[in-house]
Write a protein that holds these residues in place. Structure first.
Motif, PDB file in Angstrom:
ATOM      1  N   GLU A 571       0.862  -1.317  -0.083  1.00 23.63           N
ATOM      2  CA  GLU A 571      -0.089  -0.126  -0.021  1.00 23.63           C
ATOM      3  C   GLU A 571       1.011   1.195  -0.105  1.00 23.63           C
ATOM      4  OE1 GLU A 571      -3.129   0.105  -0.217  1.00 23.63           O
ATOM      5  OE2 GLU A 571      -3.845  -1.919   0.476  1.00 23.63           O
ATOM      6  N   ARG A 572       0.336   2.265  -0.291  1.00 26.13           N
ATOM      7  CA  ARG A 572       0.902   3.648  -0.484  1.00 26.13           C
ATOM      8  C   ARG A 572       0.891   4.189   1.080  1.00 26.13           C
ATOM      9  NH1 ARG A 572       3.108   4.634  -4.612  1.00 26.13           N
ATOM     10  NH2 ARG A 572       2.547   4.027  -6.618  1.00 26.13           N
ATOM     11  N   PHE A 573       0.281   3.884   1.950  1.00 23.81           N
ATOM     12  CA  PHE A 573       0.372   4.565   3.305  1.00 23.81           C
ATOM     13  C   PHE A 573       0.980   3.302   4.176  1.00 23.81           C
ATOM     14  CE2 PHE A 573      -3.672   2.438   2.770  1.00 23.81           C
ATOM     15  CZ  PHE A 573      -3.653   1.560   3.833  1.00 23.81           C
ATOM     16  N   THR A 574       1.822   3.974   5.336  1.00 22.60           N
ATOM     17  CA  THR A 574       2.369   2.745   6.230  1.00 22.60           C
ATOM     18  C   THR A 574       2.715   3.506   7.617  1.00 22.60           C
ATOM     19  OG1 THR A 574       4.360   1.492   6.203  1.00 22.60           O
ATOM     20  CG2 THR A 574       4.563   3.683   5.476  1.00 22.60           C
ATOM     21  N   VAL A 575       3.027   2.788   8.603  1.00 28.09           N
ATOM     22  CA  VAL A 575       2.974   3.181   9.906  1.00 28.09           C
ATOM     23  C   VAL A 575       4.605   2.784  10.390  1.00 28.09           C
ATOM     24  CG1 VAL A 575       2.585   2.945  12.448  1.00 28.09           C
ATOM     25  CG2 VAL A 575       0.725   3.439  10.615  1.00 28.09           C
TER      26      VAL A 575
END
Length: 626
Positions: A571-575
């Protein structure tokens, strides 16, 4: 199809139904999509939302089933099928899959995933779109009649006028969509359509020679995005439950890649881009303009013929649509949820209203389960008897519930009724859950339930009373928002919308049990994945704050990536934990390097160069793991 009939969504089974003049159109699910021809992309929207880009149009759609929504319908080399109308089909992923494996193909990522949920949207005749920028199909949603989108202006005007007079509703262009669950071999974040179509078509044609399969046994879908140029290329298996062809391609990838290179390198006609002698067929005419055998040859030579395993891709559960009651709201519902999870079942669907026939109306089961690989079943409805708002101990409501559940059983649903008192009865819950496992064909869970009841006691010991109330769904008032409660978002919504400072409706409002004072910009989101363990256990709900206050260095942050992907989730978001190095230039300070570090040493650091770092957006910082 029967003339005069249309297909529309009725719950989750698609049925043919004749429209009458007195039909209430609002009862029919007609999702609206924003369509971008420039990027060949669709995204869900609403009729009142602003378009996200120039040239984008909105199109209402109707669901269909048992229809082959390929790019050129049933076009083949047979003479009578060569001249059917070509249609434009765009697609999107629906944020749900069964997990898989990420591989490295040279410098490229190649993902093999199971059970990917896709939505294919037929946005109209490809000729009508290219020549006249005319989307959808002119359809009367009262009587179901239509006229070709390629008909003359006079014919379409006559059709619209006559039906508005006769049926009482204006004609509008309508698209069609179908939801499929398929195994996929995907090339995420390709630079353009030509790369995705050319490489995947070469692999598909090579597989027909290496594996002795038909070309149509696998299909190609290239997913564009309305907010960026790059695309995701998917080679997907239309066989329900999967045919195993994608696994065989992966196992014999060296042979497949070698034959693919031969196909694009040795065209008998020595064509400039592609032709009927190398990569073109009647069936793939929709994307002839995107295929370039020389580009495919360049990529195949650069990436090589070998695959190397990179990491596992964890399953992704569906992001629930915002709806009232989508989370357990009392002690007994919380207990049922924890027992289901402890027994090995996945999260069920809560708060979904099922529309029955007109005489009965609707019903909202406490939990719904659906087995994706069994298309003949609508699902399993769980009712907690004694808690439902319809059950008050009188005969009328008892009779109504009996009618509802009889209707469900007669229309493809299985129904399990659990008295509240059974939640604390080990043997009773074992019977209920073994029955549920049987309906879902979960043989492993059924055997585990027969062999022992550790799940019943372990879940109670693991999750105490305080843990059950750490995150409570509430009805927020204007006075309580950001004082005693904060919004709950999916991580995707928080990264993609909250980070761009667009208004997005939360899935609900929750009261987190934390000692810190709540304030504006705080929200709760669930973090899925193991890269941040043990700091953030997989599936944890976390409290975030946006924007990040002070320095980002060393903080755990929610990041939206523009030119990179999280290798764990794709995905293009991450934590991740944020670290950066800066250098001083004539124009001031700039990043030399940015690292997004996982806590789990089994996962790799995401390293970003200065150009990638400029495209990175730090959305929020982690405050608490709830």
């Amino acid at each position: 199809y029967v003339p005069g009939n249309l297909i529309y969504a009725n719950g989750h089974r698609f049925v043919a139904r004749r429209f009458h003049r007195d039909v209430d159109e609002d009862r029919i699910e007609m999702p609206v999509f924003e369509v971008s021809t420039e990027r060949q992309a669709v995204k869900p929207t609403s009729a009142v939302a602003d378009s996200s880009g120039l040239g984008a149009v909105k199109l209402r759609t109707i669901a269909v089933c048992d229809v082959d929504l390929m790019h050129q319908s049933h076009i083949s080399d047979e003479e009578e099928l060569r001249f059917q109308m070509g249609v434009a089909v765009y697609g999107l992923e629906r944020d749900r899959h069964g997990g898989g494996t990420a591989w490295r193909w040279g410098e490229r990522a190649l993902h093999l995933r199971k059970g990917v949920h896709l939505r294919l949207v037929n946005v109209g005749s490809s000729s009508a779109i290219e020549q006249f920028t005319r989307f959808g199909y002119p359809i009367c949603t009262v009587c179901g009649q239509s006229v070709s989108p390629l008909s003359s202006d006079r014919q379409r005007e006559h059709f619209a006028t006559s039906h508005e007079e006769r049926c009482g509703r204006a004609i509008e262009p309508i698209g069609f969509y179908a939801d499929v669950v398929a195994d996929t071999l995907s090339l995420p974040a390709c630079e353009d359509h030509s790369t995705a179509f050319s490489v995947l078509e070469a692999l598909r044609m090579a597989a027909t020679r290496v594996l002795d399969m038909h070309l149509d046994d696998l299909q190609i879908l290239v997913i564009g995005h309305t907010d960026r140029e790059e695309v995701d290329g998917l080679l997907w298996d239309p066989m329900p439950g999967g045919s195993g062809l994608l696994d065989r391609i992966r196992e014999r990838f060296e042979d497949v890649a070698g034959v693919a290179r031969e196909i694009v390198a040795a065209c008998p006609s020595a064509c400039e881009t592609s032709c009927i002698d190398c990569m073109q067929s009647f069936r793939n005419a929709f994307y002839h303009k995107h295929m370039d055998r020389h580009l495919a040859l360049q990529r195949l030579d650069a990436w090589g013929r070998h695959l190397a395993p990179d990491h596992d891709i964890p399953p992704r559960q569906p992001t629930q649509e915002p709806r009232e009651g989508s989370f357990p709201v009392n002690e007994s519902e919380m207990r049922l949820r924890h027992l289901l999870l402890a027994a090995g079942f996945e999260e069920g669907i809560r708060g979904e209203q099922l529309r029955l026939d007109r005489a009965i109306g609707t019903t909202t089961p406490d939990v719904i389960y659906r087995a994706d690989h069994h298309e003949d079943d609508e699902g399993v409805c769980l009712y907690l008897d004694g808690l439902s708002e319809h059950i008050h101990g009188n005969r009328e409501t008892e009779q109504r519930d009996r009618e509802i559940r009889t209707w469900l059983r007669n229309n493809g649903y299985d129904v399990i009724e659990i008295p509240v008192s059974d939640l604390f009865d080990e043997k009773a819950m074992t019977r209920h859950f073994r029955r549920l496992a049987g309906y879902l064909r979960e043989d492993a869970i059924r055997r585990r339930l027969r062999c022992g009841t550790e799940w019943f006691h372990a879940r109670q010991e693991e999750v105490g009373d305080r843990q059950e109330t750490r995150l409570r769904l509430v009805a927020a008032t204007m006075e309580s928002r950001f004082r005693s409660c904060v919004p709950l978002y999916s991580l995707r919504a928080a990264a993609g919308n909250f980070g761009e400072e667009q208004m997005v409706e939360p899935e609900g409002w929750v009261e987190p049990d934390v000692r810190r004072r709540l304030g504006a910009g705080m929200f709760v989101a669930q973090v899925v994945g193991r890269s941040m363990e043990p700091r953030i256990p997989d599936g944890s709900y976390c409290l975030f704050r946006s924007p990040v206050e002070g320095t980002r260095q060393g903080k755990i942050v929610l990041v939206q990536l523009r030119n990179a992907l999280d290798p764990e989730s794709g995905e293009r978001f991450t934590v991740k934990r944020y670290f950066s190095e800066k250098v001083e230039t004539e124009d001031g300070w700039r990043h030399r390097r940015i690292e997004l570090r996982p806590e789990n040493p089994r996962f790799d650091v995401i390293e970003l160069d200065p150009e990638q770092g400029e495209q990175l957006q730090v959305v929020a910082e982690l405050l608490d793991v709830l």
